[in-house]
Every structure is written in C-alpha cells, then in structure tokens.
Design a protein around this motif. Structure first.
Motif, PDB file in Angstrom:
ATOM      1  N   ARG A 188      92.274  16.022  50.485  1.00  0.00           N
ATOM      2  CA  ARG A 188      91.805  17.170  49.712  1.00  0.00           C
ATOM      3  C   ARG A 188      91.145  18.211  50.615  1.00  0.00           C
ATOM      4  O   ARG A 188      91.400  19.415  50.502  1.00  0.00           O
ATOM      5  N   ALA A 189      90.301  17.744  51.525  1.00  0.00           N
ATOM      6  CA  ALA A 189      89.579  18.662  52.403  1.00  0.00           C
ATOM      7  C   ALA A 189      90.510  19.362  53.391  1.00  0.00           C
ATOM      8  O   ALA A 189      90.388  20.562  53.629  1.00  0.00           O
TER       9      ALA A 189
ATOM     10  N   ASN B  12      81.044   9.011  45.609  1.00  0.00           N
ATOM     11  CA  ASN B  12      82.464   9.340  45.514  1.00  0.00           C
ATOM     12  C   ASN B  12      83.331   8.096  45.599  1.00  0.00           C
ATOM     13  O   ASN B  12      84.550   8.186  45.514  1.00  0.00           O
TER      14      ASN B  12
ATOM     15  N   GLU C 161      81.675  18.080  51.470  1.00  0.00           N
ATOM     16  CA  GLU C 161      81.767  18.149  50.008  1.00  0.00           C
ATOM     17  C   GLU C 161      82.417  16.901  49.426  1.00  0.00           C
ATOM     18  O   GLU C 161      82.151  16.533  48.272  1.00  0.00           O
ATOM     19  N   GLU C 162      83.260  16.264  50.220  1.00  0.00           N
ATOM     20  CA  GLU C 162      83.942  15.040  49.784  1.00  0.00           C
ATOM     21  C   GLU C 162      83.145  13.777  50.131  1.00  0.00           C
ATOM     22  O   GLU C 162      83.602  12.669  49.875  1.00  0.00           O
TER      23      GLU C 162
ATOM     24  N   ALA D 206      78.011   9.404  50.096  1.00  0.00           N
ATOM     25  CA  ALA D 206      79.435   9.343  49.780  1.00  0.00           C
ATOM     26  C   ALA D 206      79.761   8.214  48.817  1.00  0.00           C
ATOM     27  O   ALA D 206      80.824   8.208  48.215  1.00  0.00           O
TER      28      ALA D 206
ATOM     29  N   ALA E  17      90.109  11.728  50.023  1.00  0.00           N
ATOM     30  CA  ALA E  17      89.066  12.706  50.331  1.00  0.00           C
ATOM     31  C   ALA E  17      89.468  13.550  51.534  1.00  0.00           C
ATOM     32  O   ALA E  17      89.301  14.780  51.546  1.00  0.00           O
TER      33      ALA E  17
ATOM     34  N   LYS F 175      90.686   5.779  48.875  1.00  0.00           N
ATOM     35  CA  LYS F 175      89.794   6.855  48.420  1.00  0.00           C
ATOM     36  C   LYS F 175      89.329   7.714  49.591  1.00  0.00           C
ATOM     37  O   LYS F 175      89.183   8.929  49.457  1.00  0.00           O
ATOM     38  N   THR F 176      89.101   7.070  50.719  1.00  0.00           N
ATOM     39  CA  THR F 176      88.742   7.827  51.918  1.00  0.00           C
ATOM     40  C   THR F 176      89.891   8.741  52.321  1.00  0.00           C
ATOM     41  O   THR F 176      89.688   9.912  52.674  1.00  0.00           O
TER      42      THR F 176
END
Length: 328
Positions: free
Chosen positions: A251-252, A37, A68-69, A34, A248, A244-245
């Motif tokens: 988005r998921a 990312n 995926e993230e 991760a 992520a 950022k976490t």
C-alpha cells in the motif's frame, strides 16, 4: 534494469554512491504501535541500488507512507542484482529490488521467489546503444563484427541489444558482447576496448557531456517499447509468513509510485539524498515511468520475449509469480 541489475560508482562527474546505507537490524518490538494494524513484523530491510529506479522506497519513507502503515523500512544498499536473490532467500533482506529478466530466469531455475510490487518501466532514451561522436558506425547494422559493452551478459542488456540487431538483420552471434560495469564503459570505449556500449542513465548524460558520445539506437523501441525493467521481490516463504506486513508495504509503495509518476520534482528532490547524482544532473537525466501496480499482461511480455530469444527454455505463467495485494 536486473539491473544485474548494476554495479555503480560513477565517474565522469556523475557519481552514484556505493557506500552501504544504514544496515542496522532494527528488530520489531511486540509493543510497537504497528500491532494495532496486526502486522506480523514491523521493521523490514529492503535492498535497493543507488539509482533512480527504487526512488519510491525513499519517497515513502520521507513522506511517512510506511509510518502510516505502522511499518519501519530500512533501505539497504545492494551492489547488484546478482546478490539480491540469495539475500532474500537467506533472510538478510525481507524485500529487494530486482530486474524482471533476472527474476524470471531465477524462477525458471527453480527459485521460490515472488514479485510483490512494481518499480520501474523503460521510457524513450533510457537505455541506449552509444558510440563516440567520431565513430564511423552510423547504424546498428554496422555493429556486425564489432564489440559491444553490456553491464551483464544474458540479461536485460543483451536482450535489448539483440532485439535491435534483429531489426537490422543481425543476430547476437554477429557481435561480441563484453561485460563491463556502467561507470567503466566510457573509458573502455574511448581506449578502443570496444566499439559501442549499452548505457542507461545517469551514465548516458555523463558520457554525452564528458566524452561526446552519441546515440546509435534507443533499445527501448519495437519489441522493447515500454519494457518493464525492475520490481520488488521477496521469497515465497516470506510472503506466506508475513501477509499483513507485505500488504502494508504494498500500500505504501503504491502510494509513493503514484507520486513519483505524477510529479518528477519529487524524484529530483530525492535522488541526491541516496545517490551522488547532484540536483543539476537529476533535473536533466531521462527517466522512465513508475507503475503503481503489478500488471500481469505487461510482465508476461517480458517472459514471452525471453522465451523467444532463448533466455528461457520453457514458458512461464507470470501470474504464478505475482504476490498481488489481497484487495486485488
């Protein structure tokens, strides 16, 4: 709903698990993939009730959306909304399910929490006032002087019932509200402890089939039509520390919400994996909707209604409570 959100241990042949889901800590590794990312934290604990509302977190795990993230999400079963705020404040949970009425009440009381994603919105016949089939009560107006069971006082349940009482020319003072967990409501009404109960799924289906209960009123009509029920929250400190976490996760979860909103079969397949709602029951219960994004206007409706009915002492600008994705 908040809901206080709810204490569950279903009876009447429809059982919702209270057994704690795996609560392993899962510390994030500095060598995790991760890092590509740029996530500040790669493993997070997410609190959820074993009910249909938070199904998207389980869909996102099963479909690999979090992976995926570069994110590992550990769902942790909570027993009710009352524990959610202190658990995110203390860091026991990174993110948790919450109901919006509880959230705005907490914000009004000075709690530093943020809504980070939407979860569940009421639909027709998802939150009903129910009575025994042989009850003499035929209309909401006939609840005057009667006892009504709710899963929590001064929350979504009482607000919803009160809006129906208003239409019938009554106020909350015209009935007696008693707090009772959803699984216990059917037997309590049958034994004469109360005259009616505010019930949600899968308990609506359970009480209809096992006790012969009938709907007196759908409370998600009028002022409560399409009422936003539940979302995901985090502490203000967490949101600032792990942007950022958070992005992520957002988005998921949005991807999973979109899937849930367009394919009921995905929900039906997932419910038996984290609740004790069996496949047959999952196929027949009435569900609300699963919005993919926080909507300021829809949520402002919740805060405004709370103010109108005295659940808030002063207005809340909902926009200030939302932690929207950086992309907008």
């Amino acid at each position: 709903m908040t809901r206080k959100l709810r204490c569950h241990a279903i009876v009447l042949g429809v059982t919702v698990a209270l057994a704690l889901a795996g609560c392993g800590g899962g510390s994030e590794s500095p060598t995790s993939s991760a890092n590509s990312n740029g996530l500040e934290k790669t493993t997070i604990k997410v609190g959820a009730l074993p009910i249909p509302d938070p199904v998207s977190v389980y869909i996102a795990n099963a479909k690999g959306f979090f992976k995926e993230e570069g994110l590992t999400v550990v769902p942790t079963t909570i027993t009710g909304g009352a524990v959610a705020v202190p658990m995110v404040e203390s860091g026991q949970l990174d993110i948790s399910q919450t109901n919006y009425v509880s959230t705005f009440a907490a914000v009004s009381a000075g709690k530093k929490i943020k809504l980070v994603a939407d979860m569940y919105q009421a639909g027709p016949n998802t939150f009903n006032i129910m009575v025994p089939g042989n009850s003499p009560i035929k209309t909401v107006a006939e609840l005057k002087g009667k006892t009504v069971l709710v899963n929590n006082l001064n929350n979504v349940a009482t607000l919803a019932v009160t809006t129906q009482l208003k239409v019938a020319g009554l106020t909350a003072d015209d009935v007696k509200f008693i707090e009772k967990p959803f699984p216990e409501m059917g037997n309590a009404v049958k034994s004469g402890q109360a005259d009616a109960a505010w019930i949600t799924e899968p308990f609506i289906t359970a009480n209809q089939s096992a006790n012969g209960f009938r709907k007196l009123a759908d409370t998600m009509t009028g002022q409560m039509e399409d009422f936003p029920i539940a979302g995901w929250m985090a502490s203000e400190e967490w949101v600032q520390k792990y942007p950022k976490t958070l992005a992520a996760f957002q988005r998921a979860i949005a991807k999973a919400q979109q899937l849930a909103s367009t394919d009921r079969k995905e929900i039906e397949a997932m419910l038996p994996t984290y609740t004790k709602i069996d496949a047959k029951t999952a196929s027949v219960i009435t569900l609300g909707t699963y919005p993919s994004a926080l909507n300021e206007n829809r949520l402002q409706k919740v805060a405004d209604l709370m103010l109108e009915y005295g659940y808030l002492k002063s207005p809340i600008d909902v926009k200030s409570v939302l932690a929207v994705p950086a992309s907008g």
